[in-house]
Design an enzyme around this catalytic site. Structure first.
Site, short mmCIF file in Angstrom:
data_model
loop_
_atom_site.label_atom_id
_atom_site.label_comp_id
_atom_site.label_asym_id
_atom_site.label_seq_id
_atom_site.Cartn_x
_atom_site.Cartn_y
_atom_site.Cartn_z
N TYR A 1 -90.33 -5.89 -37.03
CA TYR A 1 -91.76 -6.07 -37.30
C TYR A 1 -92.41 -4.82 -37.86
O TYR A 1 -93.64 -4.73 -37.87
CB TYR A 1 -92.53 -6.40 -36.01
CG TYR A 1 -91.90 -7.42 -35.10
CD1 TYR A 1 -91.81 -8.76 -35.46
CD2 TYR A 1 -91.41 -7.03 -33.86
CE1 TYR A 1 -91.24 -9.69 -34.61
CE2 TYR A 1 -90.85 -7.96 -33.00
CZ TYR A 1 -90.76 -9.28 -33.38
OH TYR A 1 -90.20 -10.18 -32.54
N GLU B 1 -100.42 -16.99 -19.60
CA GLU B 1 -98.99 -16.69 -19.76
C GLU B 1 -98.75 -15.30 -20.34
O GLU B 1 -98.16 -15.15 -21.41
CB GLU B 1 -98.36 -17.73 -20.71
CG GLU B 1 -98.55 -19.17 -20.30
CD GLU B 1 -98.16 -20.16 -21.40
OE1 GLU B 1 -97.83 -19.73 -22.53
OE2 GLU B 1 -98.20 -21.36 -21.14
N PRO B 2 -99.19 -14.25 -19.66
CA PRO B 2 -99.00 -12.91 -20.23
C PRO B 2 -97.55 -12.43 -20.09
O PRO B 2 -96.92 -12.64 -19.06
CB PRO B 2 -99.92 -12.03 -19.38
CG PRO B 2 -100.02 -12.74 -18.06
CD PRO B 2 -99.82 -14.21 -18.32
N GLY B 3 -97.04 -11.82 -21.13
CA GLY B 3 -95.70 -11.23 -21.07
C GLY B 3 -95.81 -9.73 -21.30
O GLY B 3 -95.67 -8.91 -20.41
N ARG B 4 -96.14 -9.38 -22.56
CA ARG B 4 -96.18 -7.97 -22.97
C ARG B 4 -97.12 -7.13 -22.10
O ARG B 4 -96.78 -5.99 -21.74
CB ARG B 4 -96.65 -7.91 -24.42
CG ARG B 4 -96.55 -6.53 -25.04
CD ARG B 4 -97.30 -6.46 -26.37
NE ARG B 4 -97.06 -7.59 -27.23
CZ ARG B 4 -96.10 -7.63 -28.17
NH1 ARG B 4 -95.34 -6.60 -28.39
NH2 ARG B 4 -95.95 -8.71 -28.92
N GLY C 1 -100.38 -13.25 -24.95
CA GLY C 1 -100.77 -12.54 -26.16
C GLY C 1 -101.60 -11.29 -25.95
O GLY C 1 -101.90 -10.57 -26.91
N ARG D 1 -87.61 -3.99 -32.37
CA ARG D 1 -89.00 -4.16 -32.81
C ARG D 1 -89.34 -3.34 -34.07
O ARG D 1 -89.97 -3.87 -34.97
CB ARG D 1 -89.99 -3.85 -31.68
CG ARG D 1 -89.78 -4.72 -30.43
CD ARG D 1 -90.95 -4.64 -29.46
NE ARG D 1 -92.11 -5.30 -30.01
CZ ARG D 1 -93.16 -4.68 -30.48
NH1 ARG D 1 -93.21 -3.36 -30.44
NH2 ARG D 1 -94.16 -5.35 -30.99
N CYS E 1 -75.08 0.68 -38.92
CA CYS E 1 -74.96 0.82 -40.37
C CYS E 1 -75.94 -0.08 -41.12
O CYS E 1 -75.55 -1.06 -41.77
CB CYS E 1 -73.53 0.52 -40.78
SG CYS E 1 -72.41 1.56 -39.86
N1 LLP Z 1 -96.63 -18.04 -24.13
C1 LLP Z 1 -95.96 -18.50 -25.21
C2 LLP Z 1 -95.92 -19.93 -25.47
C3 LLP Z 1 -95.34 -17.58 -26.08
O1 LLP Z 1 -94.69 -18.04 -27.16
C4 LLP Z 1 -95.40 -16.19 -25.82
C5 LLP Z 1 -94.74 -15.22 -26.70
C6 LLP Z 1 -96.08 -15.78 -24.65
C7 LLP Z 1 -96.70 -16.72 -23.85
C8 LLP Z 1 -96.19 -14.34 -24.27
O2 LLP Z 1 -96.82 -13.58 -25.24
P1 LLP Z 1 -97.20 -12.07 -24.91
O3 LLP Z 1 -98.20 -12.07 -23.76
O4 LLP Z 1 -95.97 -11.35 -24.51
O5 LLP Z 1 -97.77 -11.56 -26.16
N2 LLP Z 1 -90.88 -10.38 -29.94
C9 LLP Z 1 -92.26 -10.17 -30.35
C10 LLP Z 1 -93.22 -11.00 -29.54
C11 LLP Z 1 -92.92 -12.49 -29.59
C12 LLP Z 1 -93.83 -13.30 -28.72
C13 LLP Z 1 -93.35 -14.69 -28.61
N3 LLP Z 1 -94.14 -15.53 -27.77
C14 LLP Z 1 -92.57 -8.67 -30.26
O6 LLP Z 1 -91.68 -7.90 -29.91
O7 LLP Z 1 -93.67 -8.25 -30.57
#
Ligand code: LLP
Length: 414
Positions: A316, A273-276, A239, A312, A342
């Site tokens: 959102y 658990e970082p993604g973004r 997050g 996105r 379209c």
């Molecule tokens: N862990 C869990 C259990 C999650 O559900 C998520 C994201 C993450 C980690 C990673 O979150 P992050 O660090 O990336 O914020 N598609 C949306 C974001 C959806 C996130 C879903 N879960 C967007 O484009 O903003």
């Protein structure tokens, strides 16, 4: 040096001119910087170095094999949410013992596959899932390591679609039910209670929601101790927010300090658990202006990327920076940057001041996370190619799709 930067006004990805990348590989094109991925990952590593920890990159943010490979080489763990992601991580050289498995709907097949390869931990989202995992593990003659994902009921102060830690969300187990579920889990011979997990939302730029969540979880861990249940790791989810427009990205050192302070002397390994935060700023999307058009009210730049490439903004109302790749001397105008699909929701950005002409290249910034992975073939549009710049080289890490491939598995009636 920034990984994406300007030289004499022109945008570069490391030492590659973006215009050259577009020329060589076509548009729309996702461009990733290996060094940017590594730098962002390293921030977590540095911030947590004095505490036992495991960084589990959230694969969903960008699951390209090359991205996973770069992170696996650093020693990263992975957070997966499907059997597909499990296979990707293994194909990219990720270690099973560093994989955590999240998600509310794990199927029996997915659970079996994860147990067979021996993942680090299941983040269990419901009692029904716990029963399913216990039964499958018992049938396989193995013990399943688990964490319960707790819904701490805190407001992550982010977009409602990406907020996950409130009672009204489908995720996790309520604080009030957690003790009973842990007690049941601890009695199950095929289950090993290891951790406690939460993930309260995405694109969080404030520390407070993390602080609230972690403090609530620690309280729960203390109560479990009095029941004779020992928790050995705390998974604080992902997050961590980045800058899209004018947000201040989450300070990872401060974030880590807040988590480690709350843990204090307790013997708890931290999982994150970082993604973004890792993938987002490491990617841009290049697109070419096909047409400029105007009506009484508005100017439109119709580009060759659309909502199927980057959803996105449509989904959102997300704001993504859009910049010309090359400097220009034409007059600036205010454009809606729209795609060929379209739908009125097919825009990449609205009311952007841009000095552009037909044929110019634009870069949509910070599209490394939730960009390509959320793309689709809507309007029978082949998905974009992906390129990774590493040192002085640029590698195609996913070929552009062919239109023929898109319907190759379909058939006419006999
Ligand atoms: N862990 C869990 C259990 C999650 O559900 C998520 C994201 C993450 C980690 C990673 O979150 P992050 O660090 O990336 O914020 N598609 C949306 C974001 C959806 C996130 C879903 N879960 C967007 O484009 O903003």
């Amino acid at each position: 040096m920034e990984h994406f930067h300007r030289r004499k006004g022109a945008l570069y990805a490391q030492s590659y001119a973006c215009s050259q990348l577009a020329e060589e590989f076509g548009t729309p094109l996702f461009v990733y910087s290996r060094e940017a991925l590594e730098t962002a990952w390293q921030k977590f590593e540095d911030a947590l170095e004095n505490h036992p920890h495991l960084i589990c990159y959230a694969v969903k943010a960008n699951s390209n094999l090359a991205v996973l490979d770069v992170l696996a080489r650093l020693g990263s763990g992975f957070d997966i949410v499907s059997g597909g992601e499990l296979k990707r991580v293994l194909a990219a050289g990720g270690l099973p013992e560093k994989i955590v498995f999240s998600g509310v709907g794990k199927t029996a097949t997915e659970i079996t596959e994860a147990l067979e390869v021996g993942i680090r931990c299941f983040n269990v989202e419901s009692e029904a899932e716990l029963d399913r995992i216990a039964n499958i593990a018992s049938a396989l003659g193995v013990v399943a390591p688990i964490s319960l994902r707790i819904n701490p009921d805190v407001d992550a102060q982010t977009h409602p679609y990406i907020s996950t830690g409130l009672k009204e969300n489908k995720f996790g187990i309520n604080m009030t039910d957690a003790i009973e579920v842990y007690k049941r889990a601890a009695q199950m011979p095929s289950i090993e209670v290891q951790g406690m997990d939460c993930h309260i939302g995405s694109q969080l730029t404030k520390i407070e929601p993390y602080k609230d969540a972690v403090e609530r979880l620690i309280g729960l861990i203390e109560r479990l101790k009095t029941e004779g249940i020992e928790i050995t790791h705390l998974d604080v989810g992902g997050g961590q927010g980045i800058c899209y427009e004018d947000e201040t990205p989450l300070d990872i050192a401060q974030w880590a300090e807040c988590v480690t302070d709350a843990i204090g002397e307790r013997k708890l390994e931290i999982l994150v658990e970082p993604g973004r935060f890792i993938a987002g700023p490491a990617g841009i999307m290049l697109t070419r202006v096909e047409y400029l058009k105007s009506n009484e009210d508005k100017h439109f730049a119709v580009v060759d990327a659309a909502m199927n490439d980057l959803i996105r903004p449509a989904l959102y109302s997300a704001w993504q920076a859009i910049e010309p790749v090359e400097p220009s001397t034409v007059a600036e105008k205010v454009y809606d940057v729209v795609g060929p699909v379209c739908e009125s929701a097919d825009f990449l950005g609205k009311e952007r001041k841009l000095a552009i002409e037909q044929g110019d290249l634009l870069a949509v910034m910070s599209t490394g996370a939730y960009g390509f992975v959320m793309s689709s073939n809507y309007n029978t549009r082949p998905r974009a190619a992906e390129v990774m710049v590493s040192g002085d080289e640029a590698y195609v890490v996913r070929e552009r799709e062919n239109v023929e491939d898109l319907f190759a598995d379909e058939s006419l009636l006999p």
